[in-house]
Design a protein around this motif. Structure first.
Motif, mmCIF file in Angstrom:
data_model
loop_
_atom_site.group_PDB
_atom_site.id
_atom_site.type_symbol
_atom_site.label_atom_id
_atom_site.label_comp_id
_atom_site.label_asym_id
_atom_site.label_seq_id
_atom_site.Cartn_x
_atom_site.Cartn_y
_atom_site.Cartn_z
ATOM 1 N N ALA A 225 17.244 -8.859 -12.583
ATOM 2 C CA ALA A 225 18.137 -10.428 -12.269
ATOM 3 C C ALA A 225 16.207 -10.562 -11.138
ATOM 4 O O ALA A 225 16.268 -12.123 -10.656
ATOM 5 C CB ALA A 225 18.389 -9.944 -11.257
ATOM 6 N N GLY A 226 15.690 -9.609 -11.026
ATOM 7 C CA GLY A 226 14.704 -9.666 -10.157
ATOM 8 C C GLY A 226 13.389 -10.623 -10.388
ATOM 9 O O GLY A 226 12.616 -10.711 -12.545
ATOM 10 N N PRO A 227 13.194 -12.335 -9.700
ATOM 11 C CA PRO A 227 12.621 -12.818 -10.406
ATOM 12 C C PRO A 227 11.219 -12.614 -10.894
ATOM 13 O O PRO A 227 10.579 -13.334 -11.895
ATOM 14 C CB PRO A 227 12.398 -14.318 -9.698
ATOM 15 C CG PRO A 227 12.703 -13.241 -8.164
ATOM 16 C CD PRO A 227 13.795 -12.513 -8.448
ATOM 17 N N ALA B 179 25.085 -5.478 -7.850
ATOM 18 C CA ALA B 179 25.380 -7.238 -6.757
ATOM 19 C C ALA B 179 24.763 -8.074 -5.904
ATOM 20 O O ALA B 179 24.311 -8.800 -6.091
ATOM 21 C CB ALA B 179 26.662 -6.144 -6.226
ATOM 22 N N GLN B 180 23.730 -6.608 -5.184
ATOM 23 C CA GLN B 180 22.726 -7.551 -4.495
ATOM 24 C C GLN B 180 21.201 -8.348 -4.841
ATOM 25 O O GLN B 180 20.458 -9.187 -4.266
ATOM 26 C CB GLN B 180 22.439 -6.364 -3.559
ATOM 27 C CG GLN B 180 21.450 -5.194 -3.837
ATOM 28 C CD GLN B 180 21.833 -4.100 -4.231
ATOM 29 O OE1 GLN B 180 23.463 -3.975 -4.305
ATOM 30 N NE2 GLN B 180 21.452 -2.625 -3.543
ATOM 31 N N ALA C 288 23.959 -13.360 -11.339
ATOM 32 C CA ALA C 288 24.300 -14.444 -11.748
ATOM 33 C C ALA C 288 23.689 -15.973 -11.507
ATOM 34 O O ALA C 288 23.003 -16.904 -12.540
ATOM 35 C CB ALA C 288 25.493 -14.753 -10.872
ATOM 36 N N GLY C 289 23.076 -15.351 -10.136
ATOM 37 C CA GLY C 289 21.976 -16.381 -9.577
ATOM 38 C C GLY C 289 20.513 -16.997 -10.346
ATOM 39 O O GLY C 289 20.153 -17.654 -11.224
ATOM 40 N N ALA C 290 20.349 -15.760 -11.194
ATOM 41 C CA ALA C 290 18.781 -15.279 -12.099
ATOM 42 C C ALA C 290 19.576 -15.858 -13.662
ATOM 43 O O ALA C 290 18.569 -17.020 -13.995
ATOM 44 C CB ALA C 290 18.886 -13.807 -12.037
ATOM 45 N N VAL D 8 26.423 -10.539 -14.827
ATOM 46 C CA VAL D 8 27.738 -9.912 -14.599
ATOM 47 C C VAL D 8 26.908 -8.306 -13.364
ATOM 48 O O VAL D 8 25.754 -8.173 -13.729
ATOM 49 C CB VAL D 8 27.765 -9.225 -16.154
ATOM 50 C CG1 VAL D 8 28.436 -7.658 -15.834
ATOM 51 C CG2 VAL D 8 27.955 -9.047 -17.229
ATOM 52 N N VAL D 9 27.769 -8.518 -12.790
ATOM 53 C CA VAL D 9 27.042 -7.339 -11.615
ATOM 54 C C VAL D 9 27.607 -5.700 -12.212
ATOM 55 O O VAL D 9 28.890 -5.528 -13.002
ATOM 56 C CB VAL D 9 27.726 -7.180 -10.456
ATOM 57 C CG1 VAL D 9 28.009 -6.224 -9.168
ATOM 58 C CG2 VAL D 9 27.673 -8.786 -9.630
#
Ligand code: NAD
Length: 249
Positions: free
Chosen positions: A14-16, A40-41, A45-47, A58-59
Motif C-alpha cells: 500500500a505504501g505509495p 489497516a493503517q 483499499a485506497g492504494a 485487503v486488510v
C-alpha cells in the motif's frame, strides 16, 4: 501483456513510495488484476483504488496465520483464483548484535519470515489445485553480504531465512508447476530508509555501486514482474540480485 488476466496478490503493497506498490502498478500495466494486502493503517483499499476500479485492497497482518488465511479466502471468493503472490511486507531496525531484544527479533522475523511462510501456506493449496502459480519473495542484499545499510543482524537473518524457505518451497512445489523465486534488492529509495542515510555516508555507499546510483522502486518491480511472468517459466529457486552491482559474486 506479461500478466494478462492473472490475479496478483502483493503483501505490504500500500505504501505509495514502496517496492510493493511499484510492483502492483507495473503488474496492473501488464494486465493483472491486483490485490493489495496491507495493515489497516496503510489503507490497502485506497492504494488499490489508485490503480483502478477492478483492483482490490485487503486488510491483513502477515504475522497472523488466521488473518492470512482469511485474506486468501477473500481473494479466492472475489477473484476466483490467485496466480501470483509477492511476499513483500517487511520491516527493519538498525541494531547492533548485543542490543537486539527478544521483542526486536520477534518483530523483524515475524513480518519477513513468518509472514512469507503464512502467506505462502495460504495461497499454495489454490495454486496446486489450479496447477500453476508464481511466488516472488523479497529478500535483501543484507541476507547475502551480512548486513545491508540500515538493518541489524536480525534483519539479515530474517532475509536469509526467506531465501532458504523459498528454495525449499520451490523444490516441494515444482511438480505442481508452482515456481518460487526471490529478489535481493540493494539500496532502494523508499520510505523504509527515507532520511536515514546522511549525505557523507551516501558518498561511500555510491562508491560501492558500479552502476553509481541508488535504486528506485521500479528497478525492483521490473524484476519481480519478470519472475512472476511466463518469461521466467523455467526459473524456480532462483535468487535475482537487483543491486546495481553492489554485490557481484
Ligand atoms: P515500505 O516500508 O514502504 O514497505 C513495507 C510495507 O510492509 C508497508 O506498506 C507496511 O505497511 C507493510 N507491512 C509491515 N508490516 C506488515 C504486516 N505485519 N502485515 C502486512 N503488511 C505489513 O518499505 P519497502 O522499502 O518498500 O520494503 C518492501 C520490502 O523490500 C521489505 O520486505 C523490505 O525489507 C525489502 N527491501 C527493501 C530495500 C530498500 O532498500 N528499500 C532493500 C532490500 C529489501
Amino acid at each position: 501483456m506479461l500478466l494478462k488476466d492473472k490475479v496478483a496478490l502483493i503483501t505490504g503493497g500500500a505504501g505509495p513510495n514502496g517496492l510493493g506498490f511499484a510492483t502492483a502498478r507495473m503488474m496492473a500495466e501488464q494486465g493483472a488484476r491486483i490485490v493489495i494486502l496491507d495493515l489497516a493503517q496503510a489503507d490497502p483499499a485506497g492504494a488499490a483504488a489508485r490503480l483502478g476500479p477492478q483492483h482490490i485492497g485487503v486488510v491483513a497482518d502477515v504475522t497472523d496465520k488466521a488473518s492470512c488465511e482469511l485474506a486468501a479466502r477473500t481473494v479466492l471468493e472475489t477473484c476466483g483464483r490467485i496466480d501470483v503472490l509477492v511476499n513483500n511486507a517487511g520491516i527493519t531496525q538498525p541494531r547492533k548484535t548485543v542490543d537486539i531484544t527478544g521483542a526486536d527479533y520477534d518483530a523483524v522475523l515475524d513480518v519477513s519470515l513468518r509472514g512469507t511462510l503464512y502467506m505462502s501456506q495460504a495461497v499454495l493449496p489454490a495454486m496446486r489445485a489450479q496447477k500453476g502459480g508464481a511466488i516472488v519473495c523479497i529478500s535483501s542484499v543484507s541476507a547475502q553480504r551480512g548486513g545491508g545499510i540500515l538493518g541489524g543482524p536480525h534483519y539479515s537473518a530474517a532475509k536469509a531465512g526467506v531465501l532458504g524457505l523459498a528454495r525449499a518451497m520451490a523444490r516441494e512445489y515444482g511438480n505442481d508447476n508452482v515456481r518460487i523465486n526471490c529478489v535481493t534488492p540493494g539500496l532502494i529509495a523508499t520510505d523504509i530508509n527515507k532520511g536515514l542515510i546522511p549525505a557523507d555516508r551516501m558518498v561511500g555507499i555510491l562508491e560501492q555501486i558500479p552502476l553509481n546510483r541508488i535504486g528506485g522502486p521500479d528497478d525492483v518491480a521490473g524484476c519481480v514482474v519478470f519472475l512472476a511472468s511466463d518469461l521466467a517459466r523455467y526459473c524456480t529457486g532462483v535468487t535475482l540480485d537487483v543491486n546495481g552491482g553492489m554485490l557481484i559474486h
